[in-house]
Design a protein around this motif. Structure first.
Motif, PDB file in Angstrom:
ATOM      1  N   ILE A 126       9.569   5.039  -2.597  1.00 49.71           N
ATOM      2  CA  ILE A 126       8.267   5.709  -3.538  1.00 49.71           C
ATOM      3  C   ILE A 126       8.449   6.564  -4.052  1.00 49.71           C
ATOM      4  N   GLU A 140       9.013   1.639   4.511  1.00 46.68           N
ATOM      5  CA  GLU A 140       8.540   2.286   3.078  1.00 46.68           C
ATOM      6  C   GLU A 140       9.064   3.795   2.696  1.00 46.68           C
ATOM      7  N   HIS A 175      10.609   7.678   1.009  1.00 41.34           N
ATOM      8  CA  HIS A 175       9.552   8.309   0.038  1.00 41.34           C
ATOM      9  C   HIS A 175      10.280   9.300  -0.663  1.00 41.34           C
ATOM     10  N   GLY A 221       0.791   4.907   0.493  1.00 38.57           N
ATOM     11  CA  GLY A 221      -0.301   5.935   1.356  1.00 38.57           C
ATOM     12  C   GLY A 221      -1.390   5.561   1.307  1.00 38.57           C
ATOM     13  N   HIS A 222      -2.537   6.291   0.718  1.00 40.62           N
ATOM     14  CA  HIS A 222      -3.645   5.867   0.897  1.00 40.62           C
ATOM     15  C   HIS A 222      -4.274   5.454  -0.873  1.00 40.62           C
ATOM     16  N   GLU A 223      -3.339   5.581  -1.800  1.00 43.18           N
ATOM     17  CA  GLU A 223      -3.612   4.888  -2.885  1.00 43.18           C
ATOM     18  C   GLU A 223      -4.682   3.991  -2.448  1.00 43.18           C
ATOM     19  N   VAL A 224      -4.944   3.411  -4.874  1.00 47.27           N
ATOM     20  CA  VAL A 224      -5.627   2.494  -4.015  1.00 47.27           C
ATOM     21  C   VAL A 224      -4.306   1.126  -4.080  1.00 47.27           C
ATOM     22  N   ALA A 225      -5.302  -0.333  -4.229  1.00 49.26           N
ATOM     23  CA  ALA A 225      -4.433  -1.469  -3.627  1.00 49.26           C
ATOM     24  C   ALA A 225      -3.289  -1.515  -4.730  1.00 49.26           C
ATOM     25  N   ASN A 242       0.907  -1.292   0.340  1.00 47.96           N
ATOM     26  CA  ASN A 242       0.286   0.131  -0.030  1.00 47.96           C
ATOM     27  C   ASN A 242       0.528   0.963  -0.128  1.00 47.96           C
TER      28      ASN A 242
END
Ligand SMILES: [Mn+2]
Ligand SMILES: [Mn+2]
Ligand SMILES: [Zn+2]
Ligand SMILES: [Zn+2]
Lengths: 153, 153
Positions: B94, B130, B132, B77-81, B75
DNA sequence: TCTCTATCTAGGAATGATTCCTACATAGCA
DNA sequence: TGCTATGTAGGAATCATTCCTAGATAGAGA
């Protein structure tokens, strides 16, 4: 941490954020808990003082506060977004049983880096560490479960 | 990594996963890329060989493969899986510009632990790191951007 | 202190990823 | 080879989040 409205006003203005009752209440709610609530949980909490507040205001405000650096978004796996009023660098412990999120402040974790060989030309600005496991309560529940199912027969 | 259908069959059966053309194609697509595709990207890819496949089958299959330990969900952040056919322990880099996800294999990162004082009674089973930042391409794009906007005037 | 305007808020509609439902198909055990 | 638990397709449902809009208001400037 409990903040009075003067504190909040000062903090908002320092980041060029307009002060409204709704925003102050949302930020207040987030600042005084360590539970990393969802937008909806914040909405429910704030609604007690502001019955007319809309979910949209909560989402919009969280976006504003996040861009101002007063709040951060925390994501557990792929569940709904959670928010954190603690913007100091820290990491999290996540319970696979009850989904609770616990703060981990550990200077060693803040120093992690990727070796140049692996960095692939990235310019790295930060990182995030999530530990996954079971909290004390969920470990106990697991031990109890077989006993309970025995009694059920 | 390119896998032939015999390899896939063996691997599926070893994990008690039923073999179907659709599943093999989905797993194939995931195994031969390092790009961490979304469910929809896998659907688009597999549809070329299986025009009748449904998105539901992709989601259902990814769930099955994940429970079997043949695939993992990543995952950002909060984006699509996003999904990863690489189930060895590793971490990710990322890009905040283009959202690409790059694998990081680093033994030191696999050894992280939380001090007992911070662990709060959790039994920790694993962790995820993760990093960034901006990839080489996005760093270049950023440097170019101001020049382009100068020309625009 | 007053005015003006850019920004906020409330409420409802729209979106879109994911899950749910169901009738038909099939993998693979015996 | 036959039987049945499981998989598939396709469409509906869900639900967190975003979008839209008309009326309210914070706060900069006079
Ligand atoms: Mn936290
Ligand atoms: Mn990976
Ligand atoms: Zn727990
Ligand atoms: Zn990039």
């Amino acid at each position: 941490m409990r903040l009075n409205s003067q504190d909040i006003h000062t903090r908002f203005r320092r980041h060029a954020v307009r002060v409204t009752r709704q925003r102050a209440a949302i930020y207040q709610a987030l600042a005084e808990t360590t539970s990393h609530p969802t937008a909806n949980e914040l909405y429910q909490t704030v609604k007690r003082q502001h019955p007319m507040i809309s979910r949209n205001t909560v989402y919009y405000t969280l976006g504003v506060l996040r861009q101002a650096g007063l709040v951060q978004e925390v994501n557990v796996g792929h569940e709904v977004a959670r928010f954190d009023g603690n913007v100091t660098v820290h990491h999290h412990l996540i319970c696979l049983g009850c989904s609770q999120i616990v703060d981990v402040m550990d200077e060693a974790l803040n120093q992690l880096a990727v070796s140049d060989g692996q960095a692939r030309g990235f310019r790295i600005l930060g990182h995030r560490v999530e530990f996954h496991g079971y909290c004390a309560g969920c470990q106990r529940a697991k031990l109890d479960a077989p006993q309970r199912s025995r009694q059920e027969h």
